[in-house]
Scaffold this active site. Structure first.
Site, short mmCIF file in Angstrom:
data_model
loop_
_atom_site.label_atom_id
_atom_site.label_comp_id
_atom_site.label_asym_id
_atom_site.label_seq_id
_atom_site.Cartn_x
_atom_site.Cartn_y
_atom_site.Cartn_z
N SER A 118 37.97 24.43 22.17
CA SER A 118 37.05 23.98 22.42
C SER A 118 35.86 24.97 22.50
O SER A 118 35.96 25.98 23.19
CB SER A 118 36.99 22.70 23.66
OG SER A 118 35.59 22.61 23.95
N TYR A 149 38.51 22.75 32.17
CA TYR A 149 38.76 22.42 30.64
C TYR A 149 38.70 23.43 29.81
O TYR A 149 39.47 23.94 29.10
CB TYR A 149 37.98 21.22 30.28
CG TYR A 149 38.01 20.77 28.66
CD1 TYR A 149 38.95 20.09 28.35
CD2 TYR A 149 36.81 21.19 28.03
CE1 TYR A 149 39.11 19.84 27.12
CE2 TYR A 149 37.01 20.60 26.54
CZ TYR A 149 38.22 19.90 26.16
OH TYR A 149 38.17 19.74 24.98
N ASN A 178 32.08 19.26 19.78
CA ASN A 178 31.55 17.88 19.51
C ASN A 178 31.70 17.41 18.20
O ASN A 178 30.73 16.96 17.46
CB ASN A 178 29.82 17.89 19.90
CG ASN A 178 29.47 18.21 21.21
OD1 ASN A 178 30.33 18.03 22.00
ND2 ASN A 178 28.81 19.09 21.33
N GLN A 218 18.53 19.37 27.32
CA GLN A 218 19.80 20.24 26.66
C GLN A 218 20.17 19.85 25.29
O GLN A 218 19.78 18.85 24.79
CB GLN A 218 21.04 19.76 27.76
CG GLN A 218 21.29 18.32 27.85
CD GLN A 218 20.79 17.30 28.36
OE1 GLN A 218 19.37 17.54 28.80
NE2 GLN A 218 21.36 16.40 29.13
N ARG A 220 22.66 20.48 22.02
CA ARG A 220 23.84 20.20 21.38
C ARG A 220 23.86 20.02 19.81
O ARG A 220 23.02 19.78 19.31
CB ARG A 220 24.65 19.09 22.07
CG ARG A 220 25.24 19.24 23.22
CD ARG A 220 26.08 20.35 23.82
NE ARG A 220 26.60 20.38 25.22
CZ ARG A 220 25.75 20.85 26.30
NH1 ARG A 220 24.49 21.44 25.99
NH2 ARG A 220 25.95 20.70 27.46
P1 NAD Z 1 41.38 12.17 22.19
O1 NAD Z 1 41.32 12.14 23.76
O2 NAD Z 1 40.90 11.26 21.58
O3 NAD Z 1 43.01 12.56 21.93
C1 NAD Z 1 43.78 13.39 22.73
C2 NAD Z 1 45.27 12.54 22.54
O4 NAD Z 1 46.11 13.47 23.14
C3 NAD Z 1 45.06 11.19 23.27
O5 NAD Z 1 45.24 10.41 22.40
C4 NAD Z 1 46.02 11.31 24.35
O6 NAD Z 1 46.72 10.24 24.47
C5 NAD Z 1 46.82 12.46 23.87
N1 NAD Z 1 47.62 13.09 25.19
C6 NAD Z 1 47.05 13.35 26.28
N2 NAD Z 1 48.01 13.90 26.99
C7 NAD Z 1 49.27 13.55 26.33
C8 NAD Z 1 50.79 13.97 26.51
N3 NAD Z 1 50.96 14.20 28.05
N4 NAD Z 1 51.47 13.60 25.77
C9 NAD Z 1 51.30 13.16 24.71
N5 NAD Z 1 49.69 12.78 24.37
C10 NAD Z 1 48.93 13.14 25.14
O7 NAD Z 1 40.61 13.54 21.97
P2 NAD Z 1 39.86 13.89 20.51
O8 NAD Z 1 38.63 13.91 20.52
O9 NAD Z 1 40.90 13.66 19.47
O10 NAD Z 1 40.27 15.55 20.52
C11 NAD Z 1 41.48 16.15 20.19
C12 NAD Z 1 41.51 17.59 20.44
O11 NAD Z 1 40.31 18.37 20.11
C13 NAD Z 1 41.81 17.79 21.79
O12 NAD Z 1 42.61 19.24 22.18
C14 NAD Z 1 40.41 18.41 22.32
O13 NAD Z 1 40.53 19.05 23.54
C15 NAD Z 1 39.94 18.87 21.44
N6 NAD Z 1 38.33 18.90 21.24
C16 NAD Z 1 37.62 17.66 20.82
C17 NAD Z 1 36.15 17.77 20.76
C18 NAD Z 1 35.64 16.65 20.52
O14 NAD Z 1 34.31 16.66 20.42
N7 NAD Z 1 36.35 15.45 20.18
C19 NAD Z 1 35.73 19.12 21.00
C20 NAD Z 1 36.24 20.19 21.62
C21 NAD Z 1 37.62 20.03 21.49
#
Ligand code: NAD
Length: 323
Positions: A118, A149, A178, A218, A220
């Protein structure tokens, strides 16, 4: 037929990625604590389980796979990540997932693995000026993310890169900025700014008041899900490791984001600024490295993706009111 695993397939990006891979002809196994919230999973197989548990991980990786996408993480928007209340869970849970997934892939001799880091791993001191944030990939060190995080993401990036170096694994690391779109969390405290703005605008009657954390100055940038998936697939199939930004370079203030949502809805609301968790003052994706290495850049204007997201959230609100 090529086979892939998507960890986090019950989440926003993961559930869209499953569909995208299937459209490309992949057989896909999803893994997550939960099924997708807003539509049934299309995965060919789905392991509903906790990836913090090494036994579940071995079940997920019980055979060779061509590609693995590791998106599972304990995460949410500013209300979840920047209050400090969830720091221990965020670090512990996501680090365990990454340690287990990598170990299982290594054990199975699965080589090609994509990891979603991220932009939150970038140092806070480069993101103090809302109009001139620096998020070039090589600005990551000396490290100083503004959240636990971000620190966990940085640790895990290094973990993937180390497995790549020491065990010859083809790791691919992207830093998402994002990502938004339909079927993303839109209520309940884990939603991000675009979904939160769309929800607030949709729920508020013409002439009403919209609450916003901070002064709205801010900045983004926000990348629409389809373009994110295009970038993820290109990177994963490439022979380049990263880490690299995947984001949009169309930077807006949060006030402008709210105005955009109002315009889409055809409503005029006043904004009331209230104290709340904010994150860094300014952030924008820097896509020079991605463009240079992979010859591609996102091109959809923010307003197009926001309009699609607004329509979807409005539909969710209507459906909720009916029940
Ligand atoms: P999200 O929260 O919708 O998806 C993450 C999924 O991981 C969830 O469905 C959750 O149930 C699952 N999860 C959490 N703990 C778990 C566990 N112990 N075992 C199995 N599954 C588990 O998030 P997203 O927006 O789809 O993001 C996906 C990835 O991208 C993440 O790693 C996030 O950090 C990264 N990310 C997302 C964004 C964004 O803007 N959406 C930005 C930066 C980074």
């Amino acid at each position: 037929m090529k086979k892939a695993v998507v960890c986090g397939a019950g989440g926003f990006i993961g559930s869209h990625l499953v569909k995208r891979l299937q459209r490309e002809g992949y057989w896909v196994r999803g893994a997550d604590l939960k099924f997708p919230e807003f539509s049934p999973t299309t995965a060919n197989d789905f392991v509903k389980g906790d990836l913090r548990d090494p036994i579940i991980c071995r079940e997920v990786f019980d055979q060779p796979f061509d590609q693995v996408y590791q998106l599972a993480a304990d995460m949410g928007g500013a209300g979840y990540v920047f209050t400090g209340l969830n720091d221990a869970d965020i670090m512990h849970n996501s680090a365990l997932i990454n340690l287990n997934v990598l170990e299982s892939c290594h054990r199975r001799n699965i080589s090609r693995i994509f990891y979603s880091s991220s932009a939150c791993m970038y140092p806070e001191h480069n993101q103090l000026d809302p109009l001139n944030p620096n998020c070039a990939e090589d600005s990551a060190y000396p490290a100083s993310p503004d959240s636990e995080y971000g620190w966990e993401k940085l640790f895990s990036e290094r973990l993937y890169l180390a497995f790549g170096r020491n065990y010859g694994m083809q790791v691919r690391v992207a830093r998402f900025h994002n990502i938004f779109g339909p079927e993303g969390t839109w209520t309940g405290g884990k939603e991000k700014a675009p979904a939160a703005m769309c929800r607030k605008v949709a729920e508020t009657a013409e002439g009403g008041e919209l609450e916003m954390w901070g002064d709205g100055q801010q900045t983004r940038s926000f990348l629409y899900i389809e373009e994110c998936l295009e970038a993820v697939r290109l990177l994963t199939d490439s022979d380049w490791t990263g880490p690299v930004n995947i984001g949009s370079e169309e930077m807006v203030t949060i006030n402008q984001l709210a105005e955009m949502a109002m315009k889409i809805a055809g409503k005029k609301l006043s904004i009331r600024h209230i104290p709340g968790p904010l994150g860094v003052r300014g952030r924008n994706s820097d896509n020079r490295l991605y463009r240079q290495q992979l010859g591609w850049a996102p091109s959809q204007p923010l307003v197009d993706g926001l309009a699609k997201t607004y329509t979807w959230i409005e539909g969710q609100i209507r459906a909720q009111r009916r029940t």
